[in-house]
Structure formats: structure tokens, C-alpha cells
Write an enzyme that holds these catalytic residues in place. Structure first.
Site, PDB file in Angstrom:
ATOM      1  N   HIS A   1       6.872 -11.470   7.459  1.00  0.00           N
ATOM      2  CA  HIS A   1       5.754 -10.524   7.484  1.00  0.00           C
ATOM      3  C   HIS A   1       5.668  -9.850   8.864  1.00  0.00           C
ATOM      4  O   HIS A   1       5.616  -8.632   8.967  1.00  0.00           O
ATOM      5  CB  HIS A   1       4.474 -11.311   7.142  1.00  0.00           C
ATOM      6  CG  HIS A   1       3.185 -10.568   7.310  1.00  0.00           C
ATOM      7  ND1 HIS A   1       2.389 -10.206   6.248  1.00  0.00           N
ATOM      8  CD2 HIS A   1       2.525 -10.135   8.413  1.00  0.00           C
ATOM      9  CE1 HIS A   1       1.309  -9.587   6.680  1.00  0.00           C
ATOM     10  NE2 HIS A   1       1.357  -9.529   8.005  1.00  0.00           N
ATOM     11  N   GLU A   2       5.704 -10.657   9.907  1.00  0.00           N
ATOM     12  CA  GLU A   2       5.590 -10.075  11.258  1.00  0.00           C
ATOM     13  C   GLU A   2       6.817  -9.231  11.603  1.00  0.00           C
ATOM     14  O   GLU A   2       6.708  -8.178  12.217  1.00  0.00           O
ATOM     15  CB  GLU A   2       5.378 -11.173  12.307  1.00  0.00           C
ATOM     16  CG  GLU A   2       4.096 -11.997  12.118  1.00  0.00           C
ATOM     17  CD  GLU A   2       2.827 -11.158  12.097  1.00  0.00           C
ATOM     18  OE1 GLU A   2       2.845 -10.020  12.608  1.00  0.00           O
ATOM     19  OE2 GLU A   2       1.810 -11.630  11.550  1.00  0.00           O
TER      20      GLU A   2
ATOM     21  N   HIS B   1       6.585  -5.830  10.203  1.00  0.00           N
ATOM     22  CA  HIS B   1       5.596  -4.961  10.847  1.00  0.00           C
ATOM     23  C   HIS B   1       6.268  -3.988  11.821  1.00  0.00           C
ATOM     24  O   HIS B   1       5.748  -2.916  12.096  1.00  0.00           O
ATOM     25  CB  HIS B   1       4.551  -5.780  11.603  1.00  0.00           C
ATOM     26  CG  HIS B   1       3.350  -6.127  10.772  1.00  0.00           C
ATOM     27  ND1 HIS B   1       2.769  -5.243   9.909  1.00  0.00           N
ATOM     28  CD2 HIS B   1       2.614  -7.273  10.685  1.00  0.00           C
ATOM     29  CE1 HIS B   1       1.730  -5.830   9.320  1.00  0.00           C
ATOM     30  NE2 HIS B   1       1.623  -7.056   9.767  1.00  0.00           N
TER      31      HIS B   1
ATOM     32  N   GLU C   1      -0.376  -4.064   5.860  1.00  0.00           N
ATOM     33  CA  GLU C   1      -0.355  -5.508   5.606  1.00  0.00           C
ATOM     34  C   GLU C   1       0.280  -5.811   4.246  1.00  0.00           C
ATOM     35  O   GLU C   1       0.999  -6.790   4.107  1.00  0.00           O
ATOM     36  CB  GLU C   1      -1.771  -6.078   5.679  1.00  0.00           C
ATOM     37  CG  GLU C   1      -2.384  -6.002   7.071  1.00  0.00           C
ATOM     38  CD  GLU C   1      -1.540  -6.687   8.136  1.00  0.00           C
ATOM     39  OE1 GLU C   1      -0.862  -7.693   7.817  1.00  0.00           O
ATOM     40  OE2 GLU C   1      -1.550  -6.202   9.280  1.00  0.00           O
TER      41      GLU C   1
ATOM     42  N   ASP D   1       3.490  -8.091   3.563  1.00  0.00           N
ATOM     43  CA  ASP D   1       3.501  -9.249   2.657  1.00  0.00           C
ATOM     44  C   ASP D   1       4.694  -9.180   1.708  1.00  0.00           C
ATOM     45  O   ASP D   1       5.428 -10.153   1.531  1.00  0.00           O
ATOM     46  CB  ASP D   1       2.215  -9.295   1.819  1.00  0.00           C
ATOM     47  CG  ASP D   1       1.027  -9.826   2.610  1.00  0.00           C
ATOM     48  OD1 ASP D   1       1.238 -10.411   3.689  1.00  0.00           O
ATOM     49  OD2 ASP D   1      -0.115  -9.654   2.138  1.00  0.00           O
TER      50      ASP D   1
HETATM   51 ZN   LIG Z   1       0.197  -8.466   9.406  1.00  0.00          ZN
END
Ligand SMILES: [Zn+2]
Length: 683
Positions: A519-520, A523, A580, A584
């Protein structure tokens, strides 16, 4: 650091704080954590593909009562609580043998002052007296800016926000940033929307402000009048504020200008006295996040009566420090921020609030003592290996994504290769030698520590960026990607079961922590992160065609989530939560592929607890999002959180992953009905 620049896995509730009714004291069933796959918390009567969130979590949720002192229960908050219990032991020991000059001595003394309820109650509002007198003595508009500077110095954010930040377009240097702020309710919608619930909250807010002012010694009539002034004042700031969704575009929120140009935007206002009061007398330039907001503040500085400003400033100061004062202030403050805003009946126990406050103000001092106990080198090594596999897998994906043109791909790979990884705790700790902690008063200790923080922050302006810095403290149960540093960061606090367990099977770790890491990582390439290049500069490196394809796919995600209705008729804001949701989906996908690689080295897949490794991966993922929320808290989150509510953080990504339906052998027509007709693949 502001949300615009840092994407968190979970937006934690602001530290809220008491009022307890007898009924709420009835025994609650304590939410529990687990290790590995918690089959006892599943709802096995349900078919896995019908509602996987319920299937994996149904029994746990049904058996979990939200404790009266919480707005909600998440795996994140349960782990945070268990970390705080550990911190409490550390702090209680430190408080006993506090030798003032050591790190240990300082956190111990700070904690002790916060636990001294008797003294805090005796002092009442006394710790704020000199600040309140300063506000009362203001005579004209010229004196307002130095007064605002003083309040910002002690982290009472009146009027607007001002801080240091890496220059978005030259990530090597630190500059000053002016941005919208000064509200006391969670969002501009709370002031402006014509919505029955929000109107009710506005009414309660006025009652609350008046009660607080009465506690300060005002007459009932006077307090009521001032409370209305406060609401009108803040409503004006709210009207000039951008909606949250509009804060997500870094281009629109970056306006580098000279101080002279800033003054042109605000006729009649000289900003020098403000900067001087912050020790920045020779500041030449800064970035203004929202120029319209600046203009409005400028006009208010000139035209709004000084007496109205004084009412507002006095309230902001009281509001910022209420939870550090005697019991009547703490109780009324909690009644509004906890009960009215989040539906929570009871405040956290004092020890827990003081642990939080120590962590937030002396985080890297307390953090040093925490990692000694909670994060052995073995855990650090294993976490590093996990990140390396995830990063390698994303690299393979980027290398062969069908929709990406060679030029964009090359930059994307360069960005991924340059991405820094921080695990556990900072390589270089903050220096607290300049901070004095006087054991004789909690509120004043907080004020001193706040001032120390602000000076540390502002002192960076005009200097090169220090890339060793951390934006979260080591015990924090969260993680982030910082586009300016092009780095992903995982504090020791989140590298604990059930997120990460060096003793668990790979499926468990990849389904949980692996997904968080993925997830990070993504980003760096989501609708915001992709606007920054490998060096952390705001620069468009996408070919127009790639940008278009990306946008189309992202739009499908936004539409998918915009259909979800978590409560009442309140829908998820697909645009606000887009980054977000993409993270995910991407994180789960990348982690799944990385996990499949670990299976290759193994003989035959072994079932554990009756589940294949693939099934355990998805179960571990779904269990990570176990949660129970009070209705008001869920509404607040749907309006303000950049993340979707837990249930949709599980279902949303799965409806784009045929791998999930395969893993659970869903009948083809059942899978077809649930899967997105064209599953969105971005990473
Ligand atoms: Zn996040």
C-alpha cells in the site's frame, strides 16, 4: 506534517478525551487481538465469496463491544493500546528515578506531571493566565499578528496554519508554508452544510463554547454572546477554506511567493511582525497553500473588530489546552469532542491520555526507551526482507505493465529504485537537550514542549532538508509514504502481531504487513504520489497518453467506491478516498504476487487450520480490518477520512481480484456477479 503530503494507512482519531453515565459502566466484552489466523472470530456459516468481510470477521465483530471510552475499535487501535500499556510501564519506571537531564528523566518528569491530578485540579485555569492576559491586553489590529504568532508558538492554531515544509518543487530545501486552518470543528462541512445532523452539532458547539467560557469565569449571558461570535468567526474561515478533496492536488496548493507579494494579496496587512515574533524576521519567501484563504484572513485582520478577534483567540487557546487543565475543563471538553462528535460516552483513563501526550510531544525521547524493549534486531531484519520482496515484485510489475509507455516506465523504475525505506526507528535521534521539563505543572510542561517543537520546526526554514527525519514516532501503529523524500516508513509500533509476526507463516505476514507495505509503496505512484519524481520534486514525468490511461482506470475506482453506502444515506466520497483505495488495491495485488513467489520454494502447499496458503493470505488481510465503530464516529469518518471504512477496504479491492474468487473456489456465476465486469488493474 500535513495530510496532503503524507498518506497514512489509517487516519487515527485525534486524541479525544470524559463523562460517564452509569449505564455505560456495564461490563463490556473486551475486544481481543490474536496471532496468525483467528478462526474463532470467523462466521463459517456464511459463504466466503458472498460477503468476505463478514465471513472472516463476523463472530469477532458480533462479540466485540466498543469500550465506553473509545469511538471505535480497530486492529490498529487495539495494537496501539497494547503498545501504550508497554509505554506506561516504561514511563512509570522513568518517573521514579527521574534524573532531570537525561532522556529518561525528561519523559519521566513529563509523565509524572500529567499524572498529578491533584495538583492539576488545584491549579485550575492558572497555567493559562499569562497567555489569557496577553490576549485581553490587545488594543488594535497591529497587535493581532504578534499575538497569533505567540499562539502558534504554543501550538494553538488560530486563524491559519504556518509551518516549515520541504519545497515541493525543490525537495532539497526547506521553506515556510502558510495554509488554511483555524477551525475548531472537524471540517468545513460542519459549519456550512444544510444537514440535520450537522446543524444539531453546530447548536451543541455553541452550547459547548459557552459552557467552557463560563468555566473560565464569564457570566452566562456574556458566554452565550461570545460563543455566537466564535461560531460566526469560524464560519467565515470555513467559507474561505477549500474542501478536503481540493487539498489533494499539490499543484493547486503550492504558490511560491515573496513576502512582498504576500502583502499585496492582503492590503493593509504587514506580515513582518508575525514573522519577527516567530524568530523569522528576515524571511523572504514562502509558499501559500490557498491564496483565497490568505486574502480572507487579510481582510479579517483589517476589518473584523479587534474585540471579535480577542473572543476568538481566547477561545482557541482555551480549546487547545482544555484537556490539560482541571477536571471541569477536561470533562466539558470531552463531552463535546468525544461524546458529541464521535458518540463516545467515556474518556480514556488518565494514564492512557498522558502516555499519548508524552508520545506526541516527546516522541523520539520516549521512542528510544520503547525500541530497546519492543523491537529486537531479528524483527528488523525480517521486516527488511519482506520489504525487499515487495519492492522487487512491484519492480517486475512496473517493467511489464501493458498500459505504460517506455518513457514513463523508465522514470517509474527510477523512482522505485530511488525510494528509501525506513524501518523501526530513526538512524539519528532528535536532540532534547534544549528542552527543560519542570515537574511543577502539566499544562506548562505541555506549553514548553510545544514551543520546543515549534522552534525545532521553524528552525529548519532556509536550510537543506534532513532526510533522516521521521514523521511518526517509533511506537506508532501506522505507516506512511512521503513523496517529498520519496520514502516509505514503518515504525516499530506497527511491526507487531497481528500485522507482523516473525514466527507466523508467510501467508499471514504477506496478507497483513505485506499488504501495508505494498500500500505504501504504491502511494509513490497513486494519483498524488505520481506527481512527484524520483528526487521528491513536484514534476510531471508522465506522457500525456499514460496520464490519460491512468486517469481512466482511477476513475473506475472512484465510481466503484462512490456507490458504497456505509451508513444512513451517506455515500463514500470516491474522489476524496481515491488515493487510498488505489493503494489498497495495488498493495493487495503486489503483496499477493510477492507471496506467491515464496510458495515456489516450498514442497507442497500445506493446509493450516483447514485453509490453503492462498486462503490464509486473504483471511489475514480481511482480519486486519476488523472494526466496530459508533454511528457518529462512522459518519465523521465518511465525511473527513481519506480512507474508506474498513468493510469497503476489504470488499473494494477483492471485487477487482479474480485471484480471490479462485482461491475460495467460488462458483463461476457467483464470482461473475461480484467481480467488477472489467476488474481494474493499475499496478
Ligand atoms: Zn495510504
Amino acid at each position: 506534517m500535513t495530510l496532503r503530503r503524507i498518506s497514512l494507512v489509517l487516519l487515527l482519531v485525534p486524541p479525544v478525551i470524559l463523562a460517564l453515565s452509569r449505564a455505560e459502566e456495564a461490563k463490556t466484552r473486551e475486544p481481543r487481538l490474536w496471532r496468525g489466523i483467528d478462526t474463532a472470530g470467523m462466521d463459517p456459516l456464511r459463504k466466503s465469496w458472498e460477503d468476505f468481510y463478514q465471513y472472516a470477521n463476523g463472530k469477532w465483530i458480533a462479540e466485540t463491544d466498543i469500550p465506553p471510552d473509545r469511538p471505535a475499535v480497530f486492529v490498529f487501535t487495539l495494537l496501539a493500546k497494547s503498545n501504550r500499556e508497554q509505554l506506561r510501564k516504561i514511563l512509570e519506571a522513568a518517573a521514579k528515578d527521574a534524573a532531570k537531564d537525561s532522556i529518561r528523566g525528561k519523559v519521566g518528569a513529563f509523565y509524572r506531571s500529567g499524572m498529578d491530578e491533584k495538583k492539576i485540579d488545584e491549579q485550575g485555569v492558572k497555567p493559562l493566565r499569562s497567555e489569557l492576559e496577553r490576549i485581553a491586553a490587545l488594543k488594535d489590529a497591529k497587535e493581532l499578528l504578534p499575538a497569533l504568532a505567540r499562539m502558534h508558538m504554543v501550538r494553538s492554531f488560530a486563524g491559519f496554519a504556518f509551518a516549515s515544509t520541504p519545497d515541493l518543487k525543490d525537495s532539497r530545501r526547506v521553506i515556510a508554508e502558510f495554509s488554511q486552518g483555524g477551525l475548531s470543528l472537524p471540517d468545513r462541512d460542519y459549519y456550512l452544510k444544510d444537514d440535520a445532523r450537522l446543524k444539531k452539532i453546530r447548536g451543541e458547539y455553541v452550547v459547548h463554547v459557552a459552557k467552557m467560557l463560563e468555566l473560565l469565569g464569564d457570566t452566562h449571558e456574556e458566554a452565550e454572546r461570545q460563543a455566537k461570535t466564535v461560531l460566526a468567526f469560524e464560519t467565515r474561515l470555513a467559507k474561505a477554506s477549500r474542501a478536503r478533496v481540493d487539498l489533494r492536488d499539490p499543484h493547486r496548493n503550492y504558490h511560491l511567493m515573496s513576502v512582498a507579494d504576500m502583502e499585496k494579496e492582503t492590503p493593509g496587512v504587514s506580515w513582518k511582525p508575525y514573522f519577527q515574533a516567530l524568530g523569522l524576521g528576515d524571511l523572504k519567501e514562502l509558499t501559500v497553500g490557498q491564496p483565497d484563504f490568505l486574502k480572507e484572513v487579510g481582510e479579517m485582520l483589517v476589518k473584523t473588530p479587534v474585540d471579535d478577534w480577542k473572543v476568538y483567540l481566547r477561545w482557541k487557546l482555551l480549546n487547545s489546552y482544555a484537556d490539560k487543565l482541571s477536571s471541569p475543563f477536561v470533562e466539558e471538553n470531552f463531552h463535546f469532542k468525544g461524546t458529541v462528535l464521535t458518540g463516545t460516552p467515556r474518556n480514556l483513563p488518565r494514564w492512557e491520555r498522558i502516555v499519548q501526550s508524552t508520545d506526541s510531544l516527546l516522541g523520539e525521547a520516549l521512542g528510544q526507551l520503547y525500541v530497546e524493549k519492543a523491537f529486537p534486531p531479528e524483527a528488523k531484519n525480517k521486516a527488511e526482507a519482506l520489504v525487499a520482496n515487495l519492492k522487487g515484485t512491484l519492480r517486475e510489475r512496473l517493467a511489464k505493465l501493458d498500459w505504460m509507455q517506455p518513457k514513463t516506465r523508465e522514470e517509474a523504475l527510477r523512482k522505485l529504485d530511488a525510494m528509501a525505506v525506513k524501518i523501526g526507528y530513526p538512524a539519528k535521534w532528535r536532540d532534547y537537550s534544549g528542552l527543560a521539563v519542570d515537574r511543577d505543572g502539566y499544562a506548562l510542561n505541555v506549553m514548553q514542549a510545544s514551543e520546543f517543537e515549534t522552534r525545532f520546526d521553524l528552525d529548519k526554514i532556509g536550510k537543506p532538508v534532513d532526510r533522516t527525519e521521521w514523521g511518526m514516532t517509533p511506537p506508532t501503529v501506522n505507516a506512511y509514504y512521503n513523496p517529498n523524500f520519496n520514502e516509505i516508513v514503518f515504525p516499530a509500533g506497527i511491526l507487531q502481531p497481528p500485522f507482523f509476526d516473525p514466527k507466523a507463516d508467510d501467508a499471514v505476514n504477506y496478507g497483513a504487513m505485506g499488504m501495508v507495505i505494498g500500500h505504501e509503496l504504491t502511494h509513490g505512484f497513486d494519483d498524488q504520489g505520481r506527481k512527484f519524481d524520483a528526487d521528491g520534486n513536484l514534476r510531471d514525468w508522465w506522457t500525456p497518453q499514460d496520464a490519460r490511461t491512468y486517469k481512466e482506470r482511477a476513475q473506475e475506482i472512484a465510481e466503484q467506491y462512490s456507490k458504497y453506502v456505509p451508513i444512513d444515506d451517506l455515500k463514500i466520497n470516491g474522489e476524496m478516498t481515491l488515493g487510498e483505495n488505489i493503494a489498497d488495491l495495488g498493495g493487495l495485488k503486489i503483496s499477493y504476487l510477492a507471496f506467491k513467489k515464496t510458495l515456489k520454494d516450498k514442497p507442497a502447499p500445506v493446509k493450516i487450520d483447514g485453509f490453503t496458503p492462498e486462503q490464509r493470505f486473504f483471511l489475514s488481510y480481511a482480519m486486519l480490518w476488523r472494526a466496530a465503530l459508533r454511528d457518529e464516529e462512522l459518519r465523521r469518518r465518511v465525511r473527513t477520512d481519506f480512507h474508506s471504512p474498513p468493510r469497503f477496504r476489504v470488499l473494494g479491492p477483492l471485487y477487482n481480484m479474480p485471484e480471490f474468487f479462485e482461491a475460495f473456489a467460488a462458483p463461476p456465476d457467483a464470482a461473475r456477479r461480484r467481480l467488477n465486469p472489467k476488474p481494474v488493474v493499475i499496478w
